[in-house]
Write a protein that holds these residues in place. Sequence first.
Motif, short mmCIF file in Angstrom:
data_model
loop_
_atom_site.label_atom_id
_atom_site.label_comp_id
_atom_site.label_asym_id
_atom_site.label_seq_id
_atom_site.Cartn_x
_atom_site.Cartn_y
_atom_site.Cartn_z
N ASP A 10 0.93 -1.09 0.15
CA ASP A 10 0.03 0.07 -0.04
C ASP A 10 0.92 1.32 -0.05
O ASP A 10 0.30 2.35 0.50
CB ASP A 10 -0.85 0.19 1.23
N ASN A 31 -3.09 5.02 5.30
CA ASN A 31 -3.64 5.61 4.32
C ASN A 31 -2.90 6.36 3.41
O ASN A 31 -3.21 7.59 2.89
CB ASN A 31 -4.80 6.39 4.52
N GLY A 32 -1.43 5.98 3.12
CA GLY A 32 -0.74 6.81 2.15
C GLY A 32 -0.10 7.87 2.99
O GLY A 32 0.55 8.75 2.30
N PHE A 349 -3.27 -4.19 5.96
CA PHE A 349 -3.47 -2.71 5.81
C PHE A 349 -3.68 -2.90 4.14
O PHE A 349 -4.34 -2.06 3.53
CB PHE A 349 -2.39 -1.88 6.25
N PRO A 350 -2.68 -3.48 3.49
CA PRO A 350 -2.79 -3.35 2.00
C PRO A 350 -3.82 -4.23 1.38
O PRO A 350 -4.41 -3.99 0.46
CB PRO A 350 -1.43 -4.12 1.48
N ARG A 352 -6.93 -4.26 2.96
CA ARG A 352 -8.07 -3.22 2.96
C ARG A 352 -7.93 -2.25 2.14
O ARG A 352 -8.73 -1.96 1.26
CB ARG A 352 -8.08 -2.81 4.25
N LYS A 353 -6.49 -1.70 1.81
CA LYS A 353 -6.37 -0.80 0.55
C LYS A 353 -6.82 -1.20 -0.80
O LYS A 353 -7.37 -0.56 -1.49
CB LYS A 353 -5.02 -0.40 0.79
N LEU A 357 -9.48 0.13 -3.17
CA LEU A 357 -9.51 0.63 -4.79
C LEU A 357 -10.15 -0.03 -5.82
O LEU A 357 -10.48 0.57 -6.40
CB LEU A 357 -7.63 -0.07 -4.86
N GLY A 362 -10.06 4.13 -4.46
CA GLY A 362 -9.03 4.37 -3.54
C GLY A 362 -9.14 5.84 -3.06
O GLY A 362 -8.13 6.34 -2.39
N ASN A 364 -10.62 8.81 -0.55
CA ASN A 364 -10.85 8.83 0.98
C ASN A 364 -12.01 8.27 1.23
O ASN A 364 -12.98 8.72 0.58
CB ASN A 364 -10.51 10.16 1.44
N HIS A 370 -14.38 2.27 6.68
CA HIS A 370 -13.18 1.87 7.02
C HIS A 370 -13.41 0.54 8.27
O HIS A 370 -12.72 -0.65 7.94
CB HIS A 370 -12.47 2.84 8.17
#
Length: 457
Positions: A10, A31-32, A349-350, A352-353, A357, A362, A364, A370
Amino acid sequence: MSINGHAHADLYRECSPRNSEAEETTPLLGNGSMQTRATGASFTSSVFNLMNAIMGSGILGLAFAMASTGIVGFGILLVLVSSLAAYSIHLLLKLCDQTGINSYEDLGGKALKKPGKVLVGIAILVQNIGAMSSYLFILKSELPPAINSFLSPDHTGNAWYEDGRLLLILVTVCIVLPLSLLPKIGFLGYTSSLAFLFMLYFAVVVVVKKWSIPCPLPHNVTTLSGMLKISNSSESDCTPKLFIVSIKSAYAIPTMAFSFLCHTAILPIYCELERPTKARMQNVANISIGLSFLLYFISALFGYLTFYSHVDSELLLGYDTYLPRDIMVMTVRLAILLAVLLTVPLIHFPARKAVILLLYGGRNISWLIHIISTLIILTVVLILAIFVPDISNVFGVVGSTMSSCLLFVFPGIFYLKISGQPLRSVDSIGAIFLVVFGLIMGVISLCVIIITWVRSS
């Protein structure tokens, strides 16, 4: 700690590895979010970061793979898979230099438009769910023996904490879920520095304990849980086999593919590398894969030479029967359990990302989405970990499908679509071979695994 590198998937950010003077960034998992730093990661730290991305739960299943293929057969397959992994990294780095793209999903989008980006997102999601399931499976099988090893030898069984499924649910709800719900868990990245030490210690214990368990294996051994385990080992079982071809051999290559998958971490690590060049990053990859290969082969060899055909699909389980309350086994189990426990939120985390996406482009999202996404993913992972009877099933299915795609098929296809090189060029021929090998390996392995399930049921 990122055992198979999925926690790096992610890390989406724009950078130019070809410009060593460019400002470097250090991402925080989540979240980046990023924090700026002036210098990049050193060559040595990049090697260890990539090794942490490569090495993981696959190391527990490789002795079983050797028992299914023989020592020489296993060695040949391990060399083949690791070499192809290094070559596919070479293709990804060439594409990164050519396009300036440093995200696996974005490379998929560049090569195959939106369907390519979606395919890569799905592959990463399924791969990470498989990885999390394998780690929770390890917790389910290892937590009860770990607790029992610290109890009195005259302890009677049937206590609630000897139920691996109940312990798994409690650990997931009380530890994994809260950590996974955090918007950023960058602080858990500090545990990655322990990954190599844990795996090195694991390999040392496997080598040392080879001479602590006699062969043929003792008959009628009482396990830590108080159950009587009868061994059918004989003198003939103490002769190592060089080549073995059986229905179980179909699990070998997928398990190896699962064990060498680090491709979602390659491009972010490339961006963080001090004085980044393709040749420098390729050296990082080659050294990391070489050292991982060495630890993999040593632990698999001595694990196989300890239990031979009786090796468990999850290697540590075998030591409970023949070396109860052994200090080295107890400590290495705790180290692996700690690493696994703290890795699951990182891998989540990735995953869920990837879901965000695929479903929301992708962008917010709200806290409600979340939380719901986190709960759904962990519920699926928990169900798989509870009801899958054998960790080799996870390695086999995920390795033959998603791992083979991320390791072999996607890099080859992306290179052929993006590079613009003629089909007769060396790298184009190599890319075609990667695609063909990945497809053949995946299809054959998956078919054999499904046939095995049907016959056993």
